[in-house]
Design a protein around this motif. Structure first.
Motif, PDB file in Angstrom:
ATOM      1  N   UNK A 278       0.799  -1.216   0.000  1.00  0.00           N
ATOM      2  CA  UNK A 278       0.000   0.000   0.000  1.00  0.00           C
ATOM      3  C   UNK A 278       0.834   1.270   0.000  1.00  0.00           C
ATOM      4  N   UNK A 279       2.072   1.195   0.490  1.00  0.00           N
ATOM      5  CA  UNK A 279       2.882   2.397   0.591  1.00  0.00           C
ATOM      6  C   UNK A 279       2.493   3.293   1.749  1.00  0.00           C
ATOM      7  N   UNK A 280       1.726   2.750   2.718  1.00  0.00           N
ATOM      8  CA  UNK A 280       1.360   3.543   3.888  1.00  0.00           C
ATOM      9  C   UNK A 280       2.593   3.909   4.707  1.00  0.00           C
ATOM     10  N   UNK A 281       3.507   2.975   4.876  1.00  0.00           N
ATOM     11  CA  UNK A 281       4.755   3.217   5.598  1.00  0.00           C
ATOM     12  C   UNK A 281       5.887   3.371   4.589  1.00  0.00           C
ATOM     13  N   UNK A 282       6.754   4.339   4.818  1.00  0.00           N
ATOM     14  CA  UNK A 282       7.838   4.620   3.880  1.00  0.00           C
ATOM     15  C   UNK A 282       9.113   4.957   4.644  1.00  0.00           C
ATOM     16  N   UNK A 283      10.242   4.817   3.963  1.00  0.00           N
ATOM     17  CA  UNK A 283      11.497   5.388   4.427  1.00  0.00           C
ATOM     18  C   UNK A 283      11.819   6.568   3.512  1.00  0.00           C
ATOM     19  N   UNK A 284      12.130   7.708   4.099  1.00  0.00           N
ATOM     20  CA  UNK A 284      12.530   8.886   3.332  1.00  0.00           C
ATOM     21  C   UNK A 284      14.010   9.152   3.595  1.00  0.00           C
ATOM     22  N   UNK A 285      14.783   9.290   2.541  1.00  0.00           N
ATOM     23  CA  UNK A 285      16.231   9.498   2.659  1.00  0.00           C
ATOM     24  C   UNK A 285      16.573  10.876   2.124  1.00  0.00           C
ATOM     25  N   UNK A 286      17.314  11.648   2.911  1.00  0.00           N
ATOM     26  CA  UNK A 286      17.717  13.000   2.541  1.00  0.00           C
ATOM     27  C   UNK A 286      19.246  13.046   2.462  1.00  0.00           C
ATOM     28  N   UNK A 287      19.777  13.275   1.274  1.00  0.00           N
ATOM     29  CA  UNK A 287      21.221  13.261   1.026  1.00  0.00           C
ATOM     30  C   UNK A 287      21.718  14.685   0.805  1.00  0.00           C
ATOM     31  N   UNK A 288      22.443  15.281   1.775  1.00  0.00           N
ATOM     32  CA  UNK A 288      22.928  16.650   1.611  1.00  0.00           C
ATOM     33  C   UNK A 288      24.067  16.722   0.601  1.00  0.00           C
TER      34      UNK A 288
END
Length: 459
Positions: free
Chosen positions: A292-302
């Motif tokens: 479903x994509x209800x839970x996600x990991x978000x990655x932020x690369x500076x």
């Protein structure tokens, strides 16, 4: 349909969420996204107003205040706490330190203390968490935890647990125990901190290990406990989820650490259509779990270490939520468009185990730790203050998905010695006689006077 107003609201919200998942199969155009969010938000507001009205009609005194607090008020505390706490931890961390906290775990641990806080102590805790004393969002924590844990799919599992470990020597207020069980699902267990500190530590650590599937095995130690230990409030979170699409390729590569040194590491690789953002400061991507994509990991690369330091320093609570008015949603990628990208991500494990006491003091709750100010009279008729807040986390990322655990332990001490009872007193502060004997046979094994006792080191 559930009958409890708070539960009913969560049911409505979950139903709306599930309906929104019909959009997962295709990428919404920017205008569609805005309109969808507006419609959903309006429906949520209408649902809350209707439920609040029903609650008031059924039970104006007890249920209305619970229904007036919505799950957003509960979850906003996570963003609020992260924004207040993380920059202070980052400022004290070394360049190569992993710094991975669980705002959910910390919020629920502090919430257990909030239930028993009064006066300035309660005011500061509510300000830190943004939990209004009028609507009392803490009363929805158990319901919200059930909502989170009901993921709706086998590929995503999440559990949240709370427990109180209470000194046998102190009588805790029954209303405090009732409220923590009712609103947090917290079990209360009596322990002997002063007489059996090792046994108390084993029981608490055993509970944490079980609740985190053995990923965190120790959160307290026996040397932290003595006769003045009144309670330990614990929370544990465990999360395990499979990627919507697993990584199938990869190769050895190099990773540049915070101090600039390089180490070999295995990089997983996939080419896929993902929500993606690119700016002058860096890149960001969303990796969904389950179907479903209800839970996600978000990655932020500076882009570089300077940008990383700025991001960590300037975190705002509003940056974590698209739904909040005035938010820039910098750390929420829910509105980003999807595009085909090549992603390389390390396969890794990381741990964090540290005290967050000083950071919490700096974040805005100094009174809770100050014996001259702390007021936890809602727990028991005794002078209490928080002495320590331990926090531990675990994170594993591999080809199939993610496993993460967290635990928070809040140690509470009695801050004043109890009055000496009016009983006969014997103070051995002058020469005395001593005998060692066998009463069974009458043998006098040792006897004599001690006029100048020599101090010895403890063994």
């Amino acid at each position: 349909m559930p009958t409890n107003p708070a539960t009913r609201y969560l049911h409505v919200q979950k139903t709306l969420y599930n309906r929104s998942c019909h959009y997962v199969g295709r990428t919404l155009r920017p205008r569609e996204k805005v309109e969808t969010r507006k419609s959903m938000r309006s429906f949520f507001i209408l649902a809350v107003l209707l439920l609040a009205g029903c609650a008031a009609a059924n039970n104006r005194n007890s249920v209305a205040s619970e229904a007036s607090a919505i799950p957003h008020d509960v979850s906003y505390a996570h963003a609020r706490l992260a924004a207040a706490l993380y920059p202070r931890l980052a400022a004290d961390a070394e360049a190569n330190d992993n710094l991975f906290i669980s705002p959910l775990s910390l919020t629920e641990g502090l919430g257990l203390a909030l239930i028993g806080a009064r006066g300035t102590t309660e005011t500061q805790l509510r300000e830190l968490l943004a939990w209004s004393g009028q609507s009392k969002p803490e009363r929805l924590v158990r319901e919200y935890g059930a909502f989170l844990s009901d993921t709706g799919e086998d590929e995503v599992r999440l559990s949240v647990a709370n427990a109180l470990w209470l000194s046998r020597a102190i009588r805790f207020d029954p209303s405090y125990l009732n409220d923590t069980e009712r609103y947090f699902g917290a079990t209360a267990e009596p322990v002997d901190f002063g007489g059996d500190p090792l046994g108390a530590a084993r029981r608490i650590n055993g509970w944490v290990a079980q609740a985190t599937r053995e990923r965190i095995e120790e959160i307290v130690s026996a040397d932290q406990f003595d006769q003045s230990t009144a309670a330990v409030l614990t929370n544990a979170v465990w999360f395990k989820a499979d990627w919507s699409a697993p990584f199938k390729d990869g190769a050895m590569s190099e990773y540049t650490r915070g101090d600039g040194s390089r180490v070999p590491i295995y990089m997983m690789e996939r080419i896929e259509r993902l929500q993606y953002r690119e700016s002058k400061d860096g890149q960001a991507v969303v990796l969904p779990y389950g179907s479903s994509g209800r839970f996600v990991m978000e990655i932020f690369l500076p882009r570089d270490s300077e940008v990383l330091r700025r991001w960590e320093r300037d975190i705002s609570a509003l940056s974590f939520s698209l739904a909040s008015q005035g938010s820039d949603a910098y750390f929420d990628l829910g509105a980003e468009a999807s595009r085909q990208i090549l992603l390389r991500l390390p396969r890794f494990e990381a741990r964090f185990e540290n005290s967050v006491r000083d950071a919490l003091v700096a974040a805005g709750i100094p009174c809770a730790f100050d014996k001259a100010c702390a007021d936890f009279s809602g727990m028991a008729d005794a002078p209490f203050a928080i002495s320590e807040v331990a926090h531990a986390t675990f994170l594993r990322v591999d080809e199939t998905g993610t496993e993460a655990s967290a635990s928070t332990a809040i140690a509470i001490r009695v801050t004043a010695k109890p009055p000496v009872p009016d009983v006969p007193k014997m103070i051995v502060d002058r020469p005395f006689l001593v005998a060692i004997r066998d009463r069974a046979s009458g043998a006098l094994i040792f006897f004599g006077r001690i006029a100048d006792p020599m101090p010895v080191e403890a063994t």
